[in-house]
Enzyme design. Structure first.
Site, PDB file in Angstrom:
ATOM      1  N   CYS A  91    -124.216  -8.515 -46.668  1.00 18.04           N
ATOM      2  CA  CYS A  91    -122.832  -9.485 -47.069  1.00 18.04           C
ATOM      3  C   CYS A  91    -122.094 -10.114 -45.903  1.00 18.04           C
ATOM      4  O   CYS A  91    -123.087 -11.123 -45.786  1.00 18.04           O
ATOM      5  CB  CYS A  91    -122.026  -8.938 -48.152  1.00 18.04           C
ATOM      6  SG  CYS A  91    -121.073 -10.400 -48.708  1.00 18.04           S
ATOM      7  N   HIS A 125    -124.891  -6.333 -51.842  1.00 17.10           N
ATOM      8  CA  HIS A 125    -124.225  -5.123 -51.422  1.00 17.10           C
ATOM      9  C   HIS A 125    -124.983  -3.207 -52.403  1.00 17.10           C
ATOM     10  O   HIS A 125    -124.494  -3.893 -53.098  1.00 17.10           O
ATOM     11  CB  HIS A 125    -122.685  -4.737 -51.899  1.00 17.10           C
ATOM     12  CG  HIS A 125    -121.519  -5.547 -50.895  1.00 17.10           C
ATOM     13  ND1 HIS A 125    -120.877  -4.999 -50.104  1.00 17.10           N
ATOM     14  CD2 HIS A 125    -121.339  -7.048 -51.003  1.00 17.10           C
ATOM     15  CE1 HIS A 125    -120.070  -5.959 -49.488  1.00 17.10           C
ATOM     16  NE2 HIS A 125    -120.713  -7.266 -50.455  1.00 17.10           N
ATOM     17  N   GLU A 180    -125.280  -1.171 -50.780  1.00  8.95           N
ATOM     18  CA  GLU A 180    -124.252   0.324 -50.747  1.00  8.95           C
ATOM     19  C   GLU A 180    -123.539   0.621 -52.097  1.00  8.95           C
ATOM     20  O   GLU A 180    -123.476   1.459 -52.591  1.00  8.95           O
ATOM     21  CB  GLU A 180    -123.687   0.064 -49.552  1.00  8.95           C
ATOM     22  CG  GLU A 180    -122.247  -0.275 -50.010  1.00  8.95           C
ATOM     23  CD  GLU A 180    -122.305  -2.005 -49.505  1.00  8.95           C
ATOM     24  OE1 GLU A 180    -120.881  -2.831 -50.232  1.00  8.95           O
ATOM     25  OE2 GLU A 180    -123.380  -2.310 -50.003  1.00  8.95           O
TER      26      GLU A 180
END
Length: 249
Positions: free
Chosen positions: A128, A228, A230
């Site tokens: 990001c 994202h 994660e």
């Protein structure tokens, strides 16, 4: 899968697992019954993402940029984490009315870390803000408020909550080799790449044309994604980073 659903024990790691540095926020935070102080912090999903992919995670709070080369020399890989908007002065613009407050200490530190990693051949994954920083470092610019360009707020409809949208990698790129032909990603951003930085290649797009990934040329592992990873239970990118870090060692 939401962030709190990722709180699982790390997968077993071999001795000498690659050491992956992850950059942090520098902000004021509250915790416990009384503490309200400046803090270097990182959502737990980031280190868990590295750990579950076979790496050892270490946090990299903002520091003197002159120390960046020494820090990178002790790491096997680098993750540039998400976070605040970059200072638009870095790419020659005045702040948009919807731009967030800049954190110059973090900007300077992460730009120095990225420069050192590229110079030393240390694998890099930008997430990001991290991808945006990679673009600005290469001389590119950012759209300071993406809805002005695309006419909708689907990339960040609700502050503090990840939403999903489709991303399609560009065939023949590293991004395409690592990911499916199309994937639903976790998104939360109101800025995006405008002019691509020198030497970079856009390697994935959203359906509205927004650049969703970029790569540096050559065989090095230096990849940024606007989403994202994660925040989802998909370790492809972190595992690729860890493999590249292990190969370099």
């Amino acid at each position: 899968m939401e962030l709190n659903a990722q709180s699982q024990p790390p997968r077993s790691r071999p001795d000498g697992a690659p050491l992956i540095g992850v950059t942090t926020y520098l902000t004021r935070a509250r915790w416990g019954v009384a503490w309200d102080l400046p803090a270097a912090l990182l959502p737990a999903a980031y280190p868990e993402y590295v750990q579950r992919s076979g790496g050892l995670a270490v946090m990299l709070p903002p520091d003197d940029p002159a120390a960046a080369a020494s820090v990178i020399g002790r790491l096997d890989g680098l993750v540039l984490a998400g976070g605040e908007d970059l200072d638009p002065a870095l790419y020659g613009e005045e702040p948009h009315p919807r731009a967030g407050a800049a954190v110059p200490e973090r900007d300077r530190w992460e730009l120095a870390l990225l420069a050192a990693a590229l110079n030393q051949g240390v694998p890099v994954l930008g997430v990001c803000r991290g991808m945006q920083l990679m673009n600005v470092h290469a001389g590119g610019t950012l759209l300071q408020h993406l809805p002005d360009e695309v006419g909708h707020d689907a990339h960040n409809p609700r502050a503090g909550v990840f939403t999903g949208h489709l991303v399609k990698p560009v065939p023949g790129t590293l991004t395409a080799r690592l990911l499916p032909d199309a994937l639903d990603v976790a998104t939360h951003h109101h800025q995006a790449v405008a002019r691509l930085g020198d030497g970079l290649t856009a390697t994935a797009h959203a359906e509205d044309g927004t650049v969703e990934a970029l790569e540096y040329p050559g065989e090095r592992f230096a990849l940024g994604v606007q989403w994202h990873p994660e925040a989802r239970d998909d370790l492809c990118l972190a595992q690729a980073l860890v493999r590249a870090a292990a190969s370099r060692r």
